[in-house]
Design an enzyme around this catalytic site. Structure first.
Site, PDB file in Angstrom:
ATOM      1  N   ASN A  33       0.828  -1.224   0.000  1.00 50.83           N
ATOM      2  CA  ASN A  33       0.000   0.000   0.000  1.00 50.83           C
ATOM      3  C   ASN A  33       0.857   1.267   0.000  1.00 50.83           C
ATOM      4  O   ASN A  33       0.334   2.365   0.124  1.00 50.83           O
ATOM      5  CB  ASN A  33      -0.981   0.011   1.176  1.00 50.83           C
ATOM      6  CG  ASN A  33      -0.287   0.184   2.513  1.00 50.83           C
ATOM      7  OD1 ASN A  33       0.943   0.179   2.596  1.00 50.83           O
ATOM      8  ND2 ASN A  33      -1.079   0.330   3.574  1.00 50.83           N
ATOM      9  N   ILE A  60      -3.447  -4.933   2.958  1.00 46.72           N
ATOM     10  CA  ILE A  60      -3.726  -6.302   3.414  1.00 46.72           C
ATOM     11  C   ILE A  60      -4.947  -6.376   4.330  1.00 46.72           C
ATOM     12  O   ILE A  60      -5.484  -7.457   4.547  1.00 46.72           O
ATOM     13  CB  ILE A  60      -2.513  -6.951   4.144  1.00 46.72           C
ATOM     14  CG1 ILE A  60      -2.013  -6.054   5.284  1.00 46.72           C
ATOM     15  CG2 ILE A  60      -1.393  -7.285   3.166  1.00 46.72           C
ATOM     16  CD1 ILE A  60      -1.086  -6.775   6.263  1.00 46.72           C
ATOM     17  N   SER A 125      10.636 -11.755  14.229  1.00 42.30           N
ATOM     18  CA  SER A 125      11.778 -10.965  14.691  1.00 42.30           C
ATOM     19  C   SER A 125      12.372 -11.572  15.947  1.00 42.30           C
ATOM     20  O   SER A 125      11.660 -12.207  16.746  1.00 42.30           O
ATOM     21  CB  SER A 125      11.283  -9.544  14.993  1.00 42.30           C
ATOM     22  OG  SER A 125      12.246  -8.831  15.710  1.00 42.30           O
ATOM     23  N   TYR A 150       4.684  -3.254  19.037  1.00 39.43           N
ATOM     24  CA  TYR A 150       5.230  -3.845  17.814  1.00 39.43           C
ATOM     25  C   TYR A 150       5.658  -5.290  18.064  1.00 39.43           C
ATOM     26  O   TYR A 150       5.265  -6.213  17.337  1.00 39.43           O
ATOM     27  CB  TYR A 150       6.429  -3.029  17.305  1.00 39.43           C
ATOM     28  CG  TYR A 150       7.237  -3.775  16.265  1.00 39.43           C
ATOM     29  CD1 TYR A 150       6.759  -3.932  14.979  1.00 39.43           C
ATOM     30  CD2 TYR A 150       8.474  -4.357  16.587  1.00 39.43           C
ATOM     31  CE1 TYR A 150       7.481  -4.646  14.024  1.00 39.43           C
ATOM     32  CE2 TYR A 150       9.196  -5.068  15.643  1.00 39.43           C
ATOM     33  CZ  TYR A 150       8.705  -5.219  14.364  1.00 39.43           C
ATOM     34  OH  TYR A 150       9.422  -5.927  13.437  1.00 39.43           O
ATOM     35  N   LYS A 154       4.197  -9.240  16.686  1.00 37.44           N
ATOM     36  CA  LYS A 154       4.946 -10.357  16.077  1.00 37.44           C
ATOM     37  C   LYS A 154       4.597 -11.667  16.790  1.00 37.44           C
ATOM     38  O   LYS A 154       4.394 -12.711  16.153  1.00 37.44           O
ATOM     39  CB  LYS A 154       6.456 -10.099  16.156  1.00 37.44           C
ATOM     40  CG  LYS A 154       6.921  -8.950  15.283  1.00 37.44           C
ATOM     41  CD  LYS A 154       6.822  -9.297  13.812  1.00 37.44           C
ATOM     42  CE  LYS A 154       7.058  -8.127  12.909  1.00 37.44           C
ATOM     43  NZ  LYS A 154       6.575  -8.307  11.552  1.00 37.44           N
ATOM     44  N   SER A 217      24.388   9.533  17.849  1.00 41.30           N
ATOM     45  CA  SER A 217      24.379   9.356  19.308  1.00 41.30           C
ATOM     46  C   SER A 217      24.390   7.865  19.591  1.00 41.30           C
ATOM     47  O   SER A 217      23.521   7.133  19.098  1.00 41.30           O
ATOM     48  CB  SER A 217      23.115   9.963  19.920  1.00 41.30           C
ATOM     49  OG  SER A 217      23.129  11.347  19.775  1.00 41.30           O
ATOM     50  N   PHE A 219      23.556   5.176  22.079  1.00 39.07           N
ATOM     51  CA  PHE A 219      22.651   5.135  23.236  1.00 39.07           C
ATOM     52  C   PHE A 219      23.200   4.205  24.322  1.00 39.07           C
ATOM     53  O   PHE A 219      22.912   3.014  24.327  1.00 39.07           O
ATOM     54  CB  PHE A 219      21.258   4.681  22.801  1.00 39.07           C
ATOM     55  CG  PHE A 219      20.600   5.602  21.799  1.00 39.07           C
ATOM     56  CD1 PHE A 219      20.728   6.984  21.892  1.00 39.07           C
ATOM     57  CD2 PHE A 219      19.840   5.078  20.758  1.00 39.07           C
ATOM     58  CE1 PHE A 219      20.112   7.833  20.969  1.00 39.07           C
ATOM     59  CE2 PHE A 219      19.216   5.916  19.838  1.00 39.07           C
ATOM     60  CZ  PHE A 219      19.355   7.294  19.941  1.00 39.07           C
TER      61      PHE A 219
END
Ligand code: NAD
Ligand code: UDP
Length: 339
Positions: A33, A60, A125, A150, A154, A217, A219
């Site tokens: 999309n 989807i 993942s 997120y 999964k 940077s 982290f």
């Protein structure tokens, strides 16, 4: 050769996988999309492959848009990349993430079931493992409650696909747990093109390298690791794409649930990445230390032996290859596909 629907095929990993599918003799069809991709990628894929890859613009989550593709083509299998993937954004937009990722995957699986397509390969993942108890991570390592919406999507999609397989034992469900994909196709024609400020390390580094951002940077430099910075298993995106081809070769029409880690098995720290990239760049990449980023795991790398033993797949690109190809893509396309 088999026809493979590639949802999210215009995106970063999807576009590289489409190229490798064509090279391996499969017939991919892209469905996207363009919520996180540019149509220009389709011309780039054509330049690399020497032929146009068919594509459908669609979402989807919309049954009829997917069903049209299945009605017009005999789809042998689906590689499912489509979804939203920004960990930080998902904390602020959980409903959008559950809708796009979980609901979208549910609609896709429903269309597949209705049209008798039984081969499903899913982009999962290493985030499903959470903060590891032991390293390297094997496919048997425990799944932990995710620390972001997120990550939870999964886990939810993995369970949904496995439950569908249990209900329909002739389904082949492949769950590929990616570690950290980086780099780009060696042509420099396709690569990672994040919108806005990159969340991930490598695109941030390459944007600093071409002067789009001032300074990286890092982290956190007080983690319990040899140099104090976090460790990840970075894998060249072309190796990752080839992992999908290997999974198709091995698992197409092989009923069951098949789970594989796709990583190199080697962990590098953020400082290692800066050093390796600086070598490719020819001077030190501007960087500074900054506070830890909330939610980061200390160290994460794969035991990738199952994919090696069962799929005959191993990642062959080195860290230098990853840095060289990522830089080459960014140098050729300083503003991504907007050029
Ligand atoms: P990407 O954003 O480049 O690709 C995803 C593609 O899906 C985009 O082209 C986007 O336009 C499309 N899309 C999103 N929602 C859609 C929808 N509702 N309908 C149709 N198309 C839609 O991301 P990527 O890095 O290529 O990741 C691909 C998949 O791999 C994602 O599922 C992601 O969660 C997973 N993954 C990525 C990483 C990573 O670090 N890049 C790591 C592990 C897993
Ligand atoms: N990272 C960093 N600076 C950045 C982006 C990332 O130091 O601008 C670090 C991050 O804290 C982590 C590593 O790089 O330790 C990999 O981050 P990325 O977001 O790419 O992958 P993930 O953390 O999701 O595995």
């Amino acid at each position: 050769m088999a026809t493979i629907l590639v949802t999210g095929g215009a995106g970063y990993i999807g576009s590289h996988t489409v190229v490798e599918l064509v090279k391996a003799g499969y017939d991919p069809i892209i469905f996207d999309n363009f919520s996180n991709a540019k149509p220009a990628v389709l011309d780039r894929i054509k330049q690399i492959c020497g032929r146009r890859v068919p594509f459908y613009a669609g979402d989807i989550r919309v049954y009829d848009q997917l069903a049209q593709v299945f009605a017009q083509n005999k789809i042998d299998g689906v590689i499912h990349f489509a979804g939203l993937k920004a960990v930080g954004e998902s904390v602020n937009k959980p409903l959008e993430y559950y809708d796009n990722n979980v609901n979208g995957s549910r609609v896709l699986l429903q269309v597949m079931r209705d049209y008798g397509c039984k081969n499903f390969i899913f982009s999962s993942s290493s985030t499903v493992y959470g903060e590891p108890d032991a390293l390297p991570l094997t496919e048997q390592s425990p799944i932990k409650r995710a620390n972001s919406p997120y990550g939870q999507t999964k886990i939810d999609i993995e369970y949904m696909a496995q439950e569908l397989q249990h209900a329909h034992p002739d389904f082949s469900v492949v769950l590929l747990r990616y570690f950290n994909p980086v780099g780009a196709h060696e042509s420099g024609l396709i690569g990672e093109d994040p919108q806005g400020i990159p969340n991930n390390l490598m695109p941030y580094i390459t944007q600093v390298a071409v002067g789009r951002r001032e300074c990286l940077s890092i982290f956190g430099n007080d983690y319990p690791t040899p140099d104090g910075t976090c460790i990840r298993d970075y894998i060249h995106v072309v190796d990752l794409a080839l992992g999908h081809v290997a999974a198709l070769n091995h698992c197409l029409d092989k009923a069951g649930v098949h789970i594989y880690n796709l990583g190199t098995g080697v962990g590098y720290s953020v400082s290692d990445m800066v050093k390796a990239f600086s070598k490719v760049l020819g001077h030190e990449l501007p960087h500074k230390f900054a506070p830890r980023r909330a939610g980061d795991v200390v160290a994460c790398y794969a035991d990738a032996s199952k994919a090696k033993n069962e799929l005959g797949w191993v990642a062959t690109h080195t860290l230098d290859d990853m840095c060289r190809d990522a830089y080459n893509w960014q140098k050729n396309n300083p503003n991504g596909y907007d050029d």
